[in-house]
Scaffold this motif. Sequence first.
Motif, short mmCIF file in Angstrom:
data_model
loop_
_atom_site.label_atom_id
_atom_site.label_comp_id
_atom_site.label_asym_id
_atom_site.label_seq_id
_atom_site.Cartn_x
_atom_site.Cartn_y
_atom_site.Cartn_z
N LYS A 1 6.40 6.27 -18.07
CA LYS A 1 5.70 7.54 -17.83
C LYS A 1 4.84 7.53 -16.58
O LYS A 1 4.71 8.55 -15.90
CB LYS A 1 4.81 7.87 -19.04
N PRO B 1 7.08 12.29 -15.81
CA PRO B 1 6.59 11.11 -15.10
C PRO B 1 5.54 11.48 -14.06
O PRO B 1 5.63 12.52 -13.41
CB PRO B 1 7.85 10.55 -14.43
N ILE C 1 1.75 4.81 -23.26
CA ILE C 1 2.17 5.43 -21.99
C ILE C 1 2.52 4.27 -21.06
O ILE C 1 1.66 3.73 -20.36
CB ILE C 1 1.07 6.32 -21.38
#
Length: 945
Positions: free
Chosen positions: A166, A245, A286
């Motif tokens: 991410k 992203p 994340i």
Amino acid sequence: MDNLDELKASVSSNIQLLKKKNGGKLTKELIHRAVDVALQLSDSGDDPGIRDKLIEIAEFNNKTWMDSAHTMTAEDRNWSPWLVKAKPDIAWRYWDRYADLLRRDGWPPKVIETLDETIDETLGQLTDPNQKGRWDRRGMVVGSVQSGKTANYTGLICKAADAGYKVIIVLAGFHKNLRSQTQIRIEEGFLGYDKSEPGNRKLIGVGRIAYDHKTLSPDAATTRADNGDFVAAATKNFANSIDRPLVFVVKKNKSVLENLINYLEGEGRAQKGITDATEQAPISNIPLLLIDDESDQGSINTNKANVKDADEDGDEPQDPEVDPTVINGLIRKILNTFEQSAYVAYTATPFANIMIHKDSDSKKFGEDLFPRSFITCIRPPTNYVGPQRMFGYTDTETGQETKGLPLTREIADYADSEELNEKNGWMPPKHKSSHIPLYQGEPKTPPSLYEAILSYLLSCSARVLRGQGNKHSSMLVHVTRFTDVQNKVTKQVKEVLTSVRHCLVYGADDPSFSAWKDLESIWENDYVKTTKSIAEERCPVHEWSEIEEVLPKVVQTVVVKEINGTAGDVLDYERHRESGLNVIAIGGDKLSRGLTLEGLLVSYFTRPSKTYDTLMQMGRWFGYRDGFVDLTRLFAPKELINWFRHISDADTELRNDFETMCAVGATPENFGHRVRTHPLLQVTSPVKMRAGQKEKCSYSGDLIQTIVFDAQKTSREHNLATAKKLIHEADEKGRFDSNSPNHRPIWHGVPARSILNFLESYKPGSEGSIRRVDTSLLAKYISAQNTKGNLSDWTILVSGIVPKESEPALELGRFSIGLRDRGDKAKTEEYFRPGVITDPTDEDVIDIGDENRDKALAERRKIVEQKSGPEEAAKVRSPGGPQLRKYRPSTKGLLIIYPIDPKAHKLSNIDVPFMGFAISFPGIDGENDIPVEYIVNPVGQQTNG
């Protein structure tokens, strides 16, 4: 041109389809059909010129390929292979459009195919981003200077985002221009848009390809602008809601990284609802991918090797001498702000990263950046012009020597002498920021720089004739690191260019100055001959009359630019993307690393350096030169060219070592130990090590040989007497092998003392300041091994030839030995440099037993199979030198004497032969090996410790 680019992409796609239908085989007829199908669907179908051009490009592209990568791995905590099973369920949308962009940019299909496989290799070494709990991976990808590492990690970013990473942070050098250049590449290959102008989202790169951009829309916290680096106030929060992203492209700068850390730590607290600003709360669920570009610069802890904190409870303060350097510590803190992270270092000069101590943990900063999880070595495509192709190289195992391209031009008029401590002249090696460049007392360029500028104009003109006039064409002038001195050089270069422009366009005011005459002379005496010599595809020889016609137009397009580290250095290329920019770039440190000078044709280079990483990174002329490699030139001092040639050998040897160790299942730590004690570090200068500190060297498993000889008669006579004394001792104290022929006598059981006597007396030669063989360090290493019973039993071989009746033979004791012929690569009066003197079969004179020989042969075949396939491996009938050394008992050393015909050195008339030697050391494992110390001094040489 846009139409041609679209046609090239269409042809590339057609080729893949037709090749697939034809069982993977590609023929010339299929290429022609692919071109015809593309033309039928365009407006250019009736233009034979475009058809011929497309066929030429397609045929060239399908002759270009890229070897598979090699990876060594280690068992790592909380990691297991995952990508093979997960791959079918991942939608590779970011990667697919990036691969499409590469095809449209003319990348050869085979290169894209291998790039795909290589990136999968790296992605698979990271942790599955969907894996829960804490995890981190530390790896390194080793590429080549200017070979496309950025394309590789842009592809990795695309695939990592597809897989579920991410947050992506890219560390992009020290300077604004390099950060901006990296941002532009990532915008083109991943983001798909330029966000430097708020409210005006301009689609670029992958953004201009027909995909669903609403679902393929990554976000970026940075822009390409000069002030586009990370600013926390301009970045939204993501920790509680991240649906796409997020990319950061940041400089390796203390303030920037500290701001980024504060922001990330705040995100971690916000995610967990913590309001206490002193509490640490890493971001969870994340996953972070941190890419460290040019990771050997700024990221290495250059203090003494850290050790783990002495007191786990922290009661004993850490010695400030071993505290990590600022940037290194901040990178480690960034990794610590995430519970799930992957760190991938990218570099072309990996010595520094490998030198990191594996156990250099710190309570404050965490684990250091040693690539404990994996190291991947990627080979560049076959059309890459790197140090090996530019300067040539020697394979020390096979003895095969490959010549470099005839593109280097030695210069000497930049200073009053070529000594490294010279302080006088136009640009002496030793000068201060107040230096005024004067040639013969006047503020003007030396003749060699004038010739380099004219060469650049000729190269630009030839590119116009080859249909490359709308491509960027650059010249590099790299002579000083001081900005004030660069400014004076810029002024002098502008004056030369103005005079030449006036002459070519309007006619010279000064009747004694005729640039036309000089240009024609350089063209006929240099360019025509070089192009014919290289005989490269798509590099035709042009007549002077053709060049003469375009020169006046070309000279009016050239600008002189001083590179000062701002983003504008890069954006000038972007603004001239369609028409091409012709620029003479003048700079120092900001030019020497990372920054790509597009279409680099001519380099003028005087900055002295002898460190492996600095020399390799200064080589901005490495890269891709399809269709104009014959037009490139490097003007540099002889000493610097010699160092580059030597670095080429070192780079080849390091990469060969890596591939050999991969084949036998070595780990990054095994390779780290190998590099930390590699003899090459003595001559390439231990990178990122402080002057005066002690380092260690091991010759375990190495073949060391003399490759440079002093040409003086006294040195030759001394070494001949030393060799005769050794043979006398071998006859007295050793056991002569009665089966050995008269011209190749062999003795076994020679005591180590005789070898030490030989080394202590022998005088090795040097090439300027390059001394590949240190006989005193060799003797010290053998003595150290003797204390553990190693290297006590020596075999001596005199490797001569059958004497010829018409040639004098060398009388060594009771033997009459014919002299070997070895070519002279240096061609200078001071020394003789034959390169490799060994014969690959010479190491196979010690019996290692049938079982060990079978193991050695199997290992050799495995390595050949990995490099060349099973068919070539099946042809291997005997082990290679590395395998023989590995399986030889640690007690047995081998010294080989090579008597070399003095006529090989054609610049001297001395009839005394050169006496070379090689030592083949057995592999000594683990604790049995005793590396010996040497001391690094300020210029990268070593003395015994």
